[in-house]
Design a protein around this motif. Structure first.
Motif, mmCIF file in Angstrom:
data_model
loop_
_atom_site.group_PDB
_atom_site.id
_atom_site.type_symbol
_atom_site.label_atom_id
_atom_site.label_comp_id
_atom_site.label_asym_id
_atom_site.label_seq_id
_atom_site.Cartn_x
_atom_site.Cartn_y
_atom_site.Cartn_z
ATOM 1 N N VAL A 124 33.607 -31.102 -34.595
ATOM 2 C CA VAL A 124 33.124 -32.384 -34.078
ATOM 3 C C VAL A 124 32.888 -32.255 -32.582
ATOM 4 O O VAL A 124 33.725 -31.705 -31.853
ATOM 5 C CB VAL A 124 34.133 -33.520 -34.348
ATOM 6 N N LEU A 125 31.742 -32.735 -32.130
ATOM 7 C CA LEU A 125 31.457 -32.874 -30.698
ATOM 8 C C LEU A 125 31.265 -34.351 -30.419
ATOM 9 O O LEU A 125 30.450 -35.014 -31.076
ATOM 10 C CB LEU A 125 30.197 -32.101 -30.316
ATOM 11 N N ARG A 126 32.002 -34.877 -29.458
ATOM 12 C CA ARG A 126 31.906 -36.312 -29.141
ATOM 13 C C ARG A 126 31.686 -36.507 -27.648
ATOM 14 O O ARG A 126 32.352 -35.884 -26.823
ATOM 15 C CB ARG A 126 33.160 -37.053 -29.603
ATOM 16 N N TRP A 127 30.738 -37.388 -27.346
ATOM 17 C CA TRP A 127 30.441 -37.760 -25.966
ATOM 18 C C TRP A 127 30.641 -39.260 -25.805
ATOM 19 O O TRP A 127 30.288 -40.039 -26.684
ATOM 20 C CB TRP A 127 28.988 -37.402 -25.638
ATOM 21 N N MET A 128 31.210 -39.674 -24.667
ATOM 22 C CA MET A 128 31.357 -41.092 -24.340
ATOM 23 C C MET A 128 30.866 -41.323 -22.923
ATOM 24 O O MET A 128 31.076 -40.484 -22.043
ATOM 25 C CB MET A 128 32.814 -41.533 -24.464
ATOM 26 N N GLY A 129 30.196 -42.450 -22.698
ATOM 27 C CA GLY A 129 29.689 -42.709 -21.361
ATOM 28 C C GLY A 129 29.202 -44.126 -21.175
ATOM 29 O O GLY A 129 29.331 -44.978 -22.060
ATOM 30 N N ILE A 130 28.614 -44.388 -20.009
ATOM 31 C CA ILE A 130 28.140 -45.718 -19.668
ATOM 32 C C ILE A 130 26.857 -46.054 -20.416
ATOM 33 O O ILE A 130 26.698 -47.121 -20.985
ATOM 34 C CB ILE A 130 27.907 -45.836 -18.146
ATOM 35 N N GLY A 131 25.891 -45.124 -20.412
ATOM 36 C CA GLY A 131 24.608 -45.374 -21.055
ATOM 37 C C GLY A 131 24.112 -44.145 -21.789
ATOM 38 O O GLY A 131 24.410 -43.003 -21.410
ATOM 39 N N ARG A 132 23.322 -44.363 -22.854
ATOM 40 C CA ARG A 132 22.824 -43.274 -23.680
ATOM 41 C C ARG A 132 22.000 -42.280 -22.884
ATOM 42 O O ARG A 132 21.998 -41.084 -23.177
ATOM 43 C CB ARG A 132 21.968 -43.835 -24.822
ATOM 44 N N PHE A 133 21.301 -42.752 -21.855
ATOM 45 C CA PHE A 133 20.401 -41.873 -21.111
ATOM 46 C C PHE A 133 21.159 -40.751 -20.395
ATOM 47 O O PHE A 133 20.563 -39.746 -19.997
ATOM 48 C CB PHE A 133 19.595 -42.682 -20.087
#
Length: 238
Positions: A188-197
């Protein structure tokens, strides 16, 4: 969108607005043994505000030697809605699944309503990956959960364990990027952030892992002996 004797690339296109309040959308996918199926979402999905909860459920069955790849587009959760996104996967034999799921909390100027997500994946030996996330407004404000972040992108490989396409430097594309191999066959690779861009990691990883899955599939198909006489075609059901 494309096909050969063993499988097809299928696009999902909504013909009316969804998910409206109270909608319960269920997509069932059956990949026959030895077949391949690539599902392409042509647009994102918005869970619109309303009093009644909504849900989006994927139920996939992948036969021995089959490959299912699914590149999801953003699933946007509007204000004042409770919605659930669920994925159920059953693998058989050497079947493989690669899925990308993108979540965005709120449309422009919104913080987003209450979201829960679940993944329940199993093979012939038992559970492979089981996860339940509560991203409701109260839960995600708790320390160490989600805070003011609005986007999450997850790429899940089941049936084999690919390596990340590049080792991300913590915090380089967002507050969190995590790669972890599963205890059994998968990653699994997971990314979290403020905006999709800001996410520069998951799309390229999905593309690399899909190439890896299909390369192994083609090698497996090439190594199979050519059957003699008439035989029935492989069927891919959606």
């Amino acid at each position: 969108m494309d096909q050969d004797a063993d499988g097809a690339r299928v696009g999902l296109l909504a013909t009316r607005a969804l998910l409206l309040s109270g909608d319960d959308v269920r997509i069932e996918v059956d990949v026959a043994p030895g077949a391949w199926l690539d599902v392409v979402e042509t647009t994102g999905t918005v869970a619109y505000e309303g009093d009644a909860p909504s849900s989006w459920t994927i139920d996939a069955d992948v036969g021995d030697g089959g490959v299912l790849t699914w590149a999801g587009m953003p699933f946007v959760v509007s204000d004042e809605i409770a919605t659930h996104r669920g994925t159920h996967i059953r693998l058989h034999g050497t079947g493989k699944v690669l899925m990308q799921e993108k979540v965005v909390l709120g449309r422009a100027g919104q913080m987003g309503g209450d979201l829960t997500t679940s993944l329940d994946a199993s093979d012939d030996a038992g559970p492979v990956q089981v996860e339940y996330l509560d991203l409701g407004r109260q839960a995600r404000q708790m320390p160490g959960v989600f805070g003011r972040l609005r986007s999450m992108d997850t790429v899940t490989a089941l049936g084999w364990t690919p390596e990340p396409s590049g080792e991300p430097t913590a915090g380089s594309t967002g507050p969190g990027e995590t790669y972890f191999p599963l205890d059994r066959s998968g990653a699994v690779l997971r990314w979290m952030g403020i905006g999709r861009f800001r996410d520069k990691l998951c799309d390229s990883t999905f593309a690399a892992w899909r190439e890896d899955a299909m390369r192994d599939y083609r090698r497996q198909r090439t190594a199979q002996p050519v059957p003699q006489g008439r035989h029935e075609p492989v069927v891919v059901g959606v």
